[in-house]
Design a protein around this motif. Structure first.
Motif, short mmCIF file in Angstrom:
data_model
loop_
_atom_site.label_atom_id
_atom_site.label_comp_id
_atom_site.label_asym_id
_atom_site.label_seq_id
_atom_site.Cartn_x
_atom_site.Cartn_y
_atom_site.Cartn_z
N UNK A 1 10.11 11.81 37.56
CA UNK A 1 9.49 11.63 36.24
C UNK A 1 9.87 12.74 35.25
N UNK A 2 10.62 13.73 35.71
CA UNK A 2 10.96 14.86 34.84
C UNK A 2 11.99 14.45 33.79
N UNK A 3 12.13 15.28 32.76
CA UNK A 3 13.11 15.01 31.70
C UNK A 3 14.50 14.79 32.31
N UNK A 4 14.82 15.56 33.33
CA UNK A 4 16.14 15.47 33.97
C UNK A 4 16.42 14.07 34.52
N UNK A 5 15.35 13.37 34.91
CA UNK A 5 15.56 12.11 35.64
C UNK A 5 14.91 10.91 34.97
N UNK A 6 14.33 11.11 33.79
CA UNK A 6 13.61 9.99 33.15
C UNK A 6 14.60 8.92 32.72
N UNK A 7 14.12 7.66 32.61
CA UNK A 7 15.02 6.60 32.16
C UNK A 7 15.60 6.93 30.78
N UNK A 8 16.81 6.52 30.55
CA UNK A 8 17.46 6.80 29.26
C UNK A 8 18.42 5.65 28.95
N UNK A 9 18.27 5.04 27.80
CA UNK A 9 19.16 3.92 27.44
C UNK A 9 20.58 4.44 27.28
N UNK A 10 21.59 3.62 27.66
CA UNK A 10 22.98 4.08 27.55
C UNK A 10 23.34 4.58 26.14
N UNK A 11 22.84 3.90 25.10
CA UNK A 11 23.15 4.32 23.73
C UNK A 11 22.60 5.70 23.43
N UNK A 12 21.40 5.96 23.97
CA UNK A 12 20.78 7.27 23.72
C UNK A 12 21.55 8.36 24.48
N UNK A 13 21.95 8.03 25.71
CA UNK A 13 22.76 9.00 26.47
C UNK A 13 24.02 9.34 25.68
N UNK A 14 24.66 8.32 25.12
CA UNK A 14 25.89 8.57 24.33
C UNK A 14 25.57 9.40 23.09
N UNK A 15 24.44 9.10 22.46
CA UNK A 15 24.07 9.85 21.24
C UNK A 15 23.85 11.33 21.59
N UNK A 16 23.19 11.58 22.72
CA UNK A 16 22.96 12.97 23.12
C UNK A 16 24.29 13.67 23.41
N UNK A 17 25.17 12.96 24.11
CA UNK A 17 26.45 13.58 24.45
C UNK A 17 27.30 13.80 23.20
N UNK A 18 27.23 12.86 22.26
CA UNK A 18 27.99 13.04 21.01
C UNK A 18 27.42 14.23 20.24
N UNK A 19 26.10 14.35 20.22
CA UNK A 19 25.50 15.45 19.48
C UNK A 19 25.90 16.81 20.06
N UNK A 20 25.99 16.86 21.39
CA UNK A 20 26.33 18.15 22.02
C UNK A 20 27.83 18.41 22.01
N UNK A 21 28.64 17.43 21.58
CA UNK A 21 30.09 17.61 21.52
C UNK A 21 30.81 17.09 22.74
#
Ligand code: UDP
Length: 486
Positions: free
Chosen positions: A215-235
């Motif tokens: 249930x932690x932030x590290x393992x919580x569900x994440x939509x593929x688009x959001x994962x991509x947005x986070x990775x794009x934001x971090x470079x």
């Protein structure tokens, strides 16, 4: 004067586990936790380690203690303070327990004196807080020397070792000899695998395998688009104009945004969203073999010119993990090897230091990276357990990991991932990665099995149950010892 610091733990409701455990499992957990709570009435359950950030123990401990607090146990977390020299010695010990010489420095009388002095300083504060009957779990070699003093004031002391090697060698023996006084004092010891237990602890060792908090932030569900947005934001991925906000939910339920970027060594652009990524996320430690991953990837590309994959090697910002003084030199070594790669290959390798200022933000980035990966690798030369493997498996990612240490307890070869039997064999590694990149059906099937395996064996619910058992055994031993003295 060096002093340990306390990290505040916010209680998490145990009821979070109810929906995933099923009725019988939920009842069993409640019963076990109620017993542990009754057992610990009026006593504190202390845990001591040497870093609040970076690495498996800092990942696992606060989450488990949060559930223990949620269940009514006064669980507290202390992080000892060390000097750079102390952490150099303890990192040497850490390597030795994995059977490796590390920097090759001695573990003699001078190092022992330095180790004892730092722990004596830390003990002063700790001994003022701990009361007779309290339970203290000391984690890893950094803290073992605290055991004699704590036993003397009447605490019930457990030493838990998160590292080890299946086939002990002279280095392992050297580390056990160094740690002998602490080990002798501890009333119980805990290891992640039976093979790690040294003979001097055989009469009071129990095996508890680590876990992740699903249930932690590290393992919580994440939509593929959001994962991509986070990775794009971090470079870590190319920007996409239609992307959603890089949002995640904090452990306290509050929504938050990833705002920091990663420090990335690369040539040219970030990967496109549809580029298959081979990902390893680890501390910058030679035993995680980031240089070997780089060479294995080079071999993969060389043998398969049509393959489109790129490699991301990610780890924490190098100055962020207090007890890991080798991070900068390990990363520099990887960068030097990256510079030696041919230009076309260098364009396909991204070396990333993830921001650590906000640990939940860091966890969201790791979550996104693991979820977006086509294949997650953990090419460790030695591995106590390997939470990064568990995390990827929970996210149903296909993994390629070395058949060393605790990784063997997680991955069933050919069913829930692929094991590389010789961790030094780059050809075997490259072939396993290629298999998963080129057979998406197989990769998906393994991902599903991997998720189920983690749910059955490596969640906090199982771990809390094991800790309840540990407390019972500890008290039984302590009471038995008192009875035999009378
Ligand atoms: N980790 C992290 N950020 C990073 C690199 C690693 O949060 O930049 C975490 C990783 O997700 C895992 C832990 O650190 O939870 C590493 O634990 P593991 O058991 O794999 O190895 P250890 O570092 O304890 O040897």
């Amino acid at each position: 004067m060096l002093k340990p610091s306390e990290v505040h733990i916010t209680a998490e409701p145990l009821a979070r586990f109810e929906p995933v455990l099923g009725e019988a499992g939920w009842h069993a957990l409640q019963e076990r936790v109620a017993q542990a709570r009754a057992h610990l009435t009026g006593r504190t359950f202390w845990n001591v380690n040497s870093t609040a950030r970076g690495g498996g123990v800092a990942e696992m401990l606060p989450r488990l203690l949060a559930y223990a607090r949620g269940a009514g146990v006064d669980a507290r977390w202390m992080v000892l303070e060390g000097t750079p020299e102390f952490f150099r010695v303890t990192k040497r010990l850490h390597h030795a327990l994995h059977g490796s010489p590390g920097d090759g420095s001695p573990l003699g009388v001078a190092e022992r004196a330095l180790y004892d002095e730092v722990l004596r300083d830390n003990a002063e504060e700790l001994l003022a807080l701990v009361r007779p009957g309290d339970v203290v779990v000391l984690h890893d070699p950094q803290t073992a020397g605290l055991a004699p003093g704590l036993v003397e004031v009447g605490a019930r002391v457990v030493w838990r070792c998160h590292v080890g090697r299946d086939t002990p060698n002279a280095e392992v023996e050297r580390a056990w000899a160094f740690l002998a006084p602490g080990l002798a004092a501890a009333q119980l010891t805990v290891f992640s695998r039976a093979a790690y237990v040294p003979p001097q602890c055989a009469d009071r060792a129990i095996i508890i395998r680590p876990s992740i908090d699903i249930f932690a932030v590290k393992n919580q569900p994440m939509a593929p688009d959001v994962a991509c947005a986070i990775l794009a934001h971090t470079g870590l991925l190319r920007e996409d104009s239609g992307a959603p906000e890089p949002l995640f939910t904090r452990n306290d339920g509050v929504p938050a945004r990833v705002s920091r970027g990663a420090d990335i060594v690369r040539l040219g652009c970030a990967p496109a969203r549809d580029t298959p990524l081979v990902v390893q996320v680890s501390r910058w430690d030679p035993l995680k073999d980031p240089a070997g991953v780089l060479s294995g990837f080079a071999q993969l590309v060389h043998a398969n010119p049509g393959l489109r994959a790129e490699l991301v090697l990610a780890g924490p910002a190098v100055t962020s993990v207090a007890d890991d003084p080798e991070a900068a030199s390990t990363l520099n070594d990887v960068i030097a090897r990256w510079f030696q790669l041919p230009h076309a290959l260098r364009q396909r390798v991204h070396l990333a230091c993830l921001p650590m200022a906000d640990l939940e933000e860091n966890a969201a980035i790791v979550n996104a990276l693991q979820r977006h990966a086509a294949v997650v690798v953990q090419k460790s030369l030695q591995e106590g357990f390997g939470l990064t493997v568990t995390e990827a498996m929970w996210k149903s990612r296909p993994v390629v990991a070395s058949a060393v240490g605790g990784i063997q307890d997680q991955v069933v070869h050919g069913v829930s991932g692929l094991l590389v039997h010789d961790p030094a064999d780059l050809t075997e590694f490259a072939a396993a990665v290629r298999t998963l990149l080129s057979d998406s059906e197989l990769a998906d099937r393994m991902g599903v099995q991997a998720h189920q395996h983690v749910l059955a064996h490596f969640t906090g619910a199982r771990h809390l149950t094991d800790m309840g058992r540990l407390l019972e055994q500890l008290d039984a031993r302590a009471e038995g010892a008192v009875a035999s003295r009378h």
